[in-house]
Each structure stands twice: as C-alpha cells, then as structure tokens.
Scaffold this motif. Sequence first.
Motif, PDB file in Angstrom:
ATOM      1  N   PRO A   6      58.208  61.758  28.745  1.00 29.05           N
ATOM      2  CA  PRO A   6      59.328  61.857  27.801  1.00 29.05           C
ATOM      3  C   PRO A   6      60.535  62.506  28.495  1.00 29.05           C
ATOM      4  CG  PRO A   6      57.305  62.840  26.915  1.00 29.05           C
ATOM      5  CD  PRO A   6      57.108  62.649  28.383  1.00 29.05           C
ATOM      6  N   VAL A   7      61.718  61.952  28.270  1.00 24.26           N
ATOM      7  CA  VAL A   7      62.945  62.522  28.843  1.00 24.26           C
ATOM      8  C   VAL A   7      63.993  62.665  27.745  1.00 24.26           C
ATOM      9  CG1 VAL A   7      62.497  61.596  31.140  1.00 24.26           C
ATOM     10  CG2 VAL A   7      63.862  60.260  29.548  1.00 24.26           C
ATOM     11  N   LYS A   8      64.820  63.691  27.870  1.00 26.84           N
ATOM     12  CA  LYS A   8      65.828  63.957  26.838  1.00 26.84           C
ATOM     13  C   LYS A   8      67.224  63.974  27.434  1.00 26.84           C
ATOM     14  CE  LYS A   8      66.975  67.067  23.017  1.00 26.84           C
ATOM     15  NZ  LYS A   8      66.710  68.343  22.330  1.00 26.84           N
ATOM     16  N   ARG A   9      68.167  63.456  26.670  1.00 32.04           N
ATOM     17  CA  ARG A   9      69.583  63.475  27.040  1.00 32.04           C
ATOM     18  C   ARG A   9      70.196  64.782  26.542  1.00 32.04           C
ATOM     19  NH1 ARG A   9      74.415  61.680  24.226  1.00 32.04           N
ATOM     20  NH2 ARG A   9      75.968  60.760  25.629  1.00 32.04           N
ATOM     21  N   VAL A  10      70.714  65.584  27.472  1.00 32.75           N
ATOM     22  CA  VAL A  10      71.288  66.883  27.118  1.00 32.75           C
ATOM     23  C   VAL A  10      72.629  67.057  27.821  1.00 32.75           C
ATOM     24  CG1 VAL A  10      69.016  67.946  26.799  1.00 32.75           C
ATOM     25  CG2 VAL A  10      70.135  68.081  29.035  1.00 32.75           C
ATOM     26  N   ILE A  11      73.358  68.100  27.435  1.00 32.28           N
ATOM     27  CA  ILE A  11      74.583  68.445  28.154  1.00 32.28           C
ATOM     28  C   ILE A  11      74.216  68.802  29.590  1.00 32.28           C
ATOM     29  CG2 ILE A  11      76.481  70.110  28.327  1.00 32.28           C
ATOM     30  CD1 ILE A  11      76.433  70.393  25.330  1.00 32.28           C
ATOM     31  N   ASP A  12      74.960  68.268  30.546  1.00 36.14           N
ATOM     32  CA  ASP A  12      74.685  68.549  31.951  1.00 36.14           C
ATOM     33  C   ASP A  12      74.673  70.057  32.198  1.00 36.14           C
ATOM     34  OD1 ASP A  12      74.717  67.045  34.794  1.00 36.14           O
ATOM     35  OD2 ASP A  12      75.809  68.933  34.954  1.00 36.14           O
ATOM     36  N   TYR A  13      73.695  70.499  32.999  1.00 32.62           N
ATOM     37  CA  TYR A  13      73.521  71.946  33.190  1.00 32.62           C
ATOM     38  C   TYR A  13      74.703  72.599  33.907  1.00 32.62           C
ATOM     39  CZ  TYR A  13      72.115  70.909  38.015  1.00 32.62           C
ATOM     40  OH  TYR A  13      72.090  70.477  39.332  1.00 32.62           O
ATOM     41  N   ASN A  14      75.558  71.808  34.553  1.00 33.08           N
ATOM     42  CA  ASN A  14      76.742  72.363  35.227  1.00 33.08           C
ATOM     43  C   ASN A  14      77.928  72.559  34.289  1.00 33.08           C
ATOM     44  OD1 ASN A  14      75.845  72.574  37.993  1.00 33.08           O
ATOM     45  ND2 ASN A  14      75.796  70.337  38.032  1.00 33.08           N
ATOM     46  N   VAL A  15      77.815  72.044  33.069  1.00 32.53           N
ATOM     47  CA  VAL A  15      78.938  72.083  32.125  1.00 32.53           C
ATOM     48  C   VAL A  15      78.896  73.376  31.309  1.00 32.53           C
ATOM     49  CG1 VAL A  15      79.947  70.981  30.074  1.00 32.53           C
ATOM     50  CG2 VAL A  15      79.072  69.572  31.959  1.00 32.53           C
ATOM     51  N   LYS A  16      80.046  74.010  31.145  1.00 27.42           N
ATOM     52  CA  LYS A  16      80.138  75.196  30.283  1.00 27.42           C
ATOM     53  C   LYS A  16      80.170  74.732  28.832  1.00 27.42           C
ATOM     54  CE  LYS A  16      83.033  79.204  29.197  1.00 27.42           C
ATOM     55  NZ  LYS A  16      81.907  79.955  28.685  1.00 27.42           N
ATOM     56  N   VAL A  17      79.213  75.186  28.050  1.00 30.80           N
ATOM     57  CA  VAL A  17      79.085  74.758  26.654  1.00 30.80           C
ATOM     58  C   VAL A  17      80.171  75.413  25.811  1.00 30.80           C
ATOM     59  CG1 VAL A  17      77.575  74.787  24.639  1.00 30.80           C
ATOM     60  CG2 VAL A  17      76.604  74.416  26.905  1.00 30.80           C
ATOM     61  N   ARG A  18      80.786  74.613  24.936  1.00 30.62           N
ATOM     62  CA  ARG A  18      81.811  75.122  24.026  1.00 30.62           C
ATOM     63  C   ARG A  18      81.317  75.010  22.584  1.00 30.62           C
ATOM     64  NH1 ARG A  18      84.583  71.357  26.943  1.00 30.62           N
ATOM     65  NH2 ARG A  18      84.893  70.120  25.066  1.00 30.62           N
ATOM     66  N   VAL A  19      81.516  76.066  21.818  1.00 34.01           N
ATOM     67  CA  VAL A  19      81.127  76.061  20.413  1.00 34.01           C
ATOM     68  C   VAL A  19      82.312  75.591  19.580  1.00 34.01           C
ATOM     69  CG1 VAL A  19      80.415  77.523  18.468  1.00 34.01           C
ATOM     70  CG2 VAL A  19      79.452  77.903  20.740  1.00 34.01           C
ATOM     71  N   LYS A  20      82.043  74.783  18.548  1.00 32.00           N
ATOM     72  CA  LYS A  20      83.105  74.300  17.673  1.00 32.00           C
ATOM     73  C   LYS A  20      83.798  75.473  16.975  1.00 32.00           C
ATOM     74  CE  LYS A  20      81.036  69.826  16.510  1.00 32.00           C
ATOM     75  NZ  LYS A  20      80.478  69.009  15.417  1.00 32.00           N
ATOM     76  N   ALA A  21      85.076  75.289  16.673  1.00 28.88           N
ATOM     77  CA  ALA A  21      85.865  76.363  16.069  1.00 28.88           C
ATOM     78  C   ALA A  21      85.285  76.833  14.734  1.00 28.88           C
ATOM     79  CB  ALA A  21      87.311  75.906  15.874  1.00 28.88           C
ATOM     80  N   ASP A  22      84.669  75.911  13.991  1.00 32.05           N
ATOM     81  CA  ASP A  22      84.113  76.289  12.688  1.00 32.05           C
ATOM     82  C   ASP A  22      82.683  76.823  12.780  1.00 32.05           C
ATOM     83  OD1 ASP A  22      82.732  74.007  13.295  1.00 32.05           O
ATOM     84  OD2 ASP A  22      83.334  72.873  11.517  1.00 32.05           O
ATOM     85  N   GLY A  23      82.140  76.899  14.014  1.00 29.17           N
ATOM     86  CA  GLY A  23      80.804  77.453  14.198  1.00 29.17           C
ATOM     87  C   GLY A  23      79.683  76.548  13.723  1.00 29.17           C
ATOM     88  N   SER A  24      80.001  75.275  13.485  1.00 32.24           N
ATOM     89  CA  SER A  24      78.989  74.347  12.952  1.00 32.24           C
ATOM     90  C   SER A  24      78.071  73.784  14.028  1.00 32.24           C
ATOM     91  CB  SER A  24      79.676  73.194  12.205  1.00 32.24           C
ATOM     92  OG  SER A  24      80.499  72.447  13.093  1.00 32.24           O
ATOM     93  N   GLY A  25      78.385  74.032  15.295  1.00 32.26           N
ATOM     94  CA  GLY A  25      77.551  73.509  16.367  1.00 32.26           C
ATOM     95  C   GLY A  25      78.281  73.492  17.689  1.00 32.26           C
ATOM     96  N   VAL A  26      77.708  72.785  18.646  1.00 33.56           N
ATOM     97  CA  VAL A  26      78.286  72.693  19.991  1.00 33.56           C
ATOM     98  C   VAL A  26      79.183  71.468  20.075  1.00 33.56           C
ATOM     99  CG1 VAL A  26      77.726  72.354  22.424  1.00 33.56           C
ATOM    100  CG2 VAL A  26      76.338  73.893  21.043  1.00 33.56           C
ATOM    101  N   ASP A  27      80.318  71.623  20.737  1.00 31.82           N
ATOM    102  CA  ASP A  27      81.273  70.519  20.892  1.00 31.82           C
ATOM    103  C   ASP A  27      80.789  69.567  21.986  1.00 31.82           C
ATOM    104  OD1 ASP A  27      83.415  68.859  20.936  1.00 31.82           O
ATOM    105  OD2 ASP A  27      84.876  70.346  21.623  1.00 31.82           O
ATOM    106  N   LEU A  28      80.515  68.321  21.612  1.00 34.71           N
ATOM    107  CA  LEU A  28      80.027  67.328  22.573  1.00 34.71           C
ATOM    108  C   LEU A  28      81.081  66.298  22.951  1.00 34.71           C
ATOM    109  CD1 LEU A  28      76.457  66.621  21.113  1.00 34.71           C
ATOM    110  CD2 LEU A  28      77.093  68.174  22.950  1.00 34.71           C
ATOM    111  N   ALA A  29      82.313  66.462  22.452  1.00 32.02           N
ATOM    112  CA  ALA A  29      83.375  65.489  22.730  1.00 32.02           C
ATOM    113  C   ALA A  29      83.749  65.517  24.213  1.00 32.02           C
ATOM    114  CB  ALA A  29      84.607  65.799  21.879  1.00 32.02           C
ATOM    115  N   ASN A  30      83.688  64.352  24.842  1.00 30.49           N
ATOM    116  CA  ASN A  30      84.054  64.186  26.254  1.00 30.49           C
ATOM    117  C   ASN A  30      83.282  65.116  27.189  1.00 30.49           C
ATOM    118  OD1 ASN A  30      86.128  62.266  25.552  1.00 30.49           O
ATOM    119  ND2 ASN A  30      87.399  64.000  24.921  1.00 30.49           N
ATOM    120  N   VAL A  31      82.034  65.392  26.844  1.00 23.62           N
ATOM    121  CA  VAL A  31      81.192  66.276  27.652  1.00 23.62           C
ATOM    122  C   VAL A  31      80.210  65.438  28.467  1.00 23.62           C
ATOM    123  CG1 VAL A  31      79.417  68.074  27.568  1.00 23.62           C
ATOM    124  CG2 VAL A  31      81.381  68.208  26.039  1.00 23.62           C
TER     125      VAL A  31
END
Length: 252
Positions: A6-31
């Motif tokens: 089994p393999v999973k698609r995740v944010i690349d480990y080199n990318v700095k994760v950004r949290v959405k301004a409303d705190g509803s989750g992680v921003d995945l736009a153009n990541v």
Amino acid sequence: MKVLVPVKRVIDYNVKVRVKADGSGVDLANVKMSMNPFDEIAVEEAIRLREAGKVEEVIAVSIGVKQAQETLRTALAMGADRAILVVASDDVHQDIEPLAVAKILKAIVDEEQPGLVICGKQAIDNDMNATGQMLAALLGWSQATFASEVGIDGDHATVTREVDGGLQTIKVKMPTIVTVDLRLNEPRYASLPNIMKAKKKPLDEKTPADYGVDVSPRLTVVKTSEPPTRSAGIIVKTVDELVEKLKEAGAV
C-alpha cells in the motif's frame, strides 16, 4: 508469492506545511505531493525480495483521490509489476481513515491472495501508525512492525524490529504483515526508461463500493494549528554569564 504494497499520496517531506487561515486544515493548494517516504521504503524492499527470487510479483495499491495514480506510477517506475487505485474521494482534503483503508486492503488481499503485505509504519501527514496493525487483525495474520531488516525463509519471515532501547528480532509465520522503518533500506531512483515503461504497466481503477466498504469519516478535525513560534535566544558575552543564565533557567 505475491507481495502487496500500500502507498499513500502525501505532501512532499521537503515542503513546509501551511495551515489554512481559518484553522480548518492544511493548505494543499499548489503544494508538491509525493509518495509517503515509509511507503517508498516498503516498495523498495518488495522489489529487492523479487530480485532475490523470494517473490514473483509486486502489486502497489493506493486508496484516496484520483491523483494518487501519479504515486502509483512512481511505484511502477521503481519496479512494481502492476497497481490498483481505489478512488475513495474527490476531495484532496479528505483523509481516508485507517480502519476504512484496512477494510479495503483486506478485500484486495482476499482477491489477490498475496503471501506478504509490506507497508510503511505510518504516513507523515497524519502519523496514525494504525493501518498495518488493523489489517493484520482483520485478516488474522501475524504482524511485524517497525522493521529495520526483513528476511524470508520458506513459510516464515525473520524481522528485526526497532524498539525502545535497541533491536528485537522475531520470527513470524507467513502470510504476514510487515510495517517498515526508515533504516530498512534506501529507495532507488526511478530511471527515465523505467518511468516511460511504467506508463504501459497495468493500473486498475476501483471504488470502495466494489469492495463493499463504507469510507464515510468517523472522526472530525475540530481545529488545526501551527506549533508556537520559538522565542528569540539570549546572546551572552562570557562563559560565566552563560553558566549564570543556565542556573537561572534551572538547566544546571
């Protein structure tokens, strides 16, 4: 013997994760997204077992959004023989929970009849560390977690596990579930010819309904927040002043 990975698609480990301004989750736009690093190690180990003549076929599986086919193509380019994509969501922000993933994997195992399932010990996006253990429970198979070394000998597997304070070597009966740790191996880079070949390898597309599994979320994320910013350090001029500051802080 077949091996299921089994393999999973995740944010690349080199990318700095950004949290959405409303705190509803992680921003995945153009990541940039990539294969979960632990799963990449699992794919590499399965390929090495095939190269050693221990297994005949390596099957990569991903459960999530349609874009996960890119992750599967990476596994195929590394050397997996074929792939199965279970499209379980249209929303890239919806994370399929471990129990639902384990139920789908059980159905795939029942269909494919592999002798071994190798998966990453956890995904770096949610750090659940649960899918492999749940799958072993659903199948009634033996399991070996946090593997840093794997050997197959007939109907048994010998696994060296990373535990607190050292290493533990266990022998488990096949078929079995193995979850892998970082020090198991170093994944290979997919060469350009293999990337081109991967486009022609079989990739079947399924849905959870094909396996009779409900993937409706049971958990609700109430809030997501970034860790607090580190406060600035103190510059001292002498060793004596450093020792005094450490005493004040209770460090010595």
